[in-house]
Design an enzyme around this catalytic site. Structure first.
Site, mmCIF file in Angstrom:
data_model
loop_
_atom_site.group_PDB
_atom_site.id
_atom_site.type_symbol
_atom_site.label_atom_id
_atom_site.label_comp_id
_atom_site.label_asym_id
_atom_site.label_seq_id
_atom_site.Cartn_x
_atom_site.Cartn_y
_atom_site.Cartn_z
ATOM 1 C CG MET A 10 20.182 -65.146 17.324
ATOM 2 S SD MET A 10 21.218 -66.559 17.803
ATOM 3 C CE MET A 10 21.404 -66.270 19.569
ATOM 4 C CB SER A 24 18.731 -69.391 14.454
ATOM 5 O OG SER A 24 18.952 -70.000 13.182
ATOM 6 C CB SER A 79 34.813 -65.806 22.052
ATOM 7 O OG SER A 79 33.481 -65.394 22.271
ATOM 8 C CE LYS A 112 31.489 -65.641 24.467
ATOM 9 N NZ LYS A 112 30.180 -64.927 24.348
ATOM 10 C CB SER A 113 31.409 -73.593 22.734
ATOM 11 O OG SER A 113 32.598 -73.634 23.468
ATOM 12 N N GLY A 114 29.001 -71.348 21.408
ATOM 13 C CA GLY A 114 27.818 -71.331 20.570
ATOM 14 C C GLY A 114 26.556 -71.768 21.279
ATOM 15 C CB THR A 115 25.675 -72.097 24.898
ATOM 16 O OG1 THR A 115 27.035 -72.387 25.174
ATOM 17 C CG2 THR A 115 24.776 -73.043 25.671
ATOM 18 C CG HIS A 169 28.295 -72.795 30.156
ATOM 19 N ND1 HIS A 169 28.213 -73.024 28.801
ATOM 20 C CD2 HIS A 169 27.969 -71.493 30.340
ATOM 21 C CE1 HIS A 169 27.843 -71.906 28.189
ATOM 22 N NE2 HIS A 169 27.685 -70.970 29.095
#
Length: 284
Positions: free
Chosen positions: A222, A217, A128, A43-46, A98
């Protein structure tokens, strides 16, 4: 499906992950010099970074990201299916993970493979994560944000402690083949950050190509792309209200934390991250 798979004191989701695979990839999987790796705590923008890198590789042409699921463009090394694809498909590979620092394939640390590590305000990560994991059937269900808040601070959430994850990977921040980025900078200065990623990966884009990368993007693009928004997830794995692309903003934690929780979190953050330069954390 509920609960976790525990490996060396860290809880993992119960689908797609096996202890034997985690052990094997750490000691036996060979990362090649031409591989590109995207790593972040959940939940960090992967997925945003996966989409961005995929579009950089195609010079902004959206055909690939609109026709192939994200997990078949960037293989998750710790999953059974992702690991098998990495073994069986010719490289160079785009790899996602992760995994915490100490469980990552050891071969990376003697390779020239390029890694992008994304971090995000852990308060937003917490919120998140709560909304994401509570709609998934393959982890222990947090019945309330209060419960999940306590779990998060103790590291009893998927992939373990955010603080340990960050501390481990920040030890690589001076390495030439590691690019450290924050979700906050990506949101605030998207074009400049994408240019920085291009430079790091040795990719030259024309202005119109860069515009296309930014367009496809974007959060809205998305969210509407079923190959990127996890709508292809098996129905037996998630509940009806499961959503990957929830808000895509910074500072949402302020809408959910109580004053007491904010103070408690600040105290733990200061204790756990003592010794690291404050400028590493643009959200502070």
């Amino acid at each position: 499906m509920s609960g976790y798979i525990w490996f060396e004191g860290i809880p993992f989701p119960t689908v797609h992950i096996q202890k034997e695979i985690l052990e094997e990839i750490r000691h036996k999987f060979v990362i090649r010099d031409k591989d590109t790796i995207i790593v972040a705590y959940p939940k960090s923008g992967t997925n945003w970074m996966i989409e961005t890198v995929c579009l950089i590789q195609t010079k902004g042409n959206p055909e690939w990201v609109q026709s192939i699921p994200s997990w078949d463009r960037s293989f998750w090394v710790e999953t059974v299916s992702g690991y098998q694809k990495l073994i069986n498909k010719e490289g160079p590979h785009l790899i996602s993970s992760h995994l915490p620092f100490h469980l990552f394939p050891k071969s990376f640390f003697s390779s020239k493979a390029k890694m992008i590590y994304i971090m995000r305000n852990p308060r937003d990560v917490l919120v998140s994560g709560y909304f994401f994991w509570r709609a998934a059937k393959f982890v222990k269900n947090p019945e309330s944000l209060t419960t999940y808040f306590d779990w998060f601070l103790k590291g009893n959430v998927p992939y373990g402690s955010w603080f340990e994850h960050i501390r481990g990977w920040l030890s690589m921040r001076e390495s030439e083949n590691v690019l450290l980025l924050s979700y906050e900078d990506m949101k605030k200065e998207t074009r400049r950050m994408v240019e920085k990623i291009c430079d790091f990966l040795g990719k030259k884009l024309e202005p119109d190509e860069l515009d296309m990368v930014l367009k496809y993007s974007s959060f809205q693009a998305m969210k509407e792309n079923k190959m990127s928004n996890f709508r292809l997830m098996p129905k037996e794995s998630v509940t009806h209200d499961f959503v990957l692309m929830r808000k895509g903003v910074t500072g949402d934690w302020k809408n959910h934390f109580t004053v007491a929780q904010a103070e408690a979190f600040d105290k733990v953050f200061q204790e756990k991250m003592a010794g690291f330069p404050p400028e590493l954390f643009p959200w502070q």
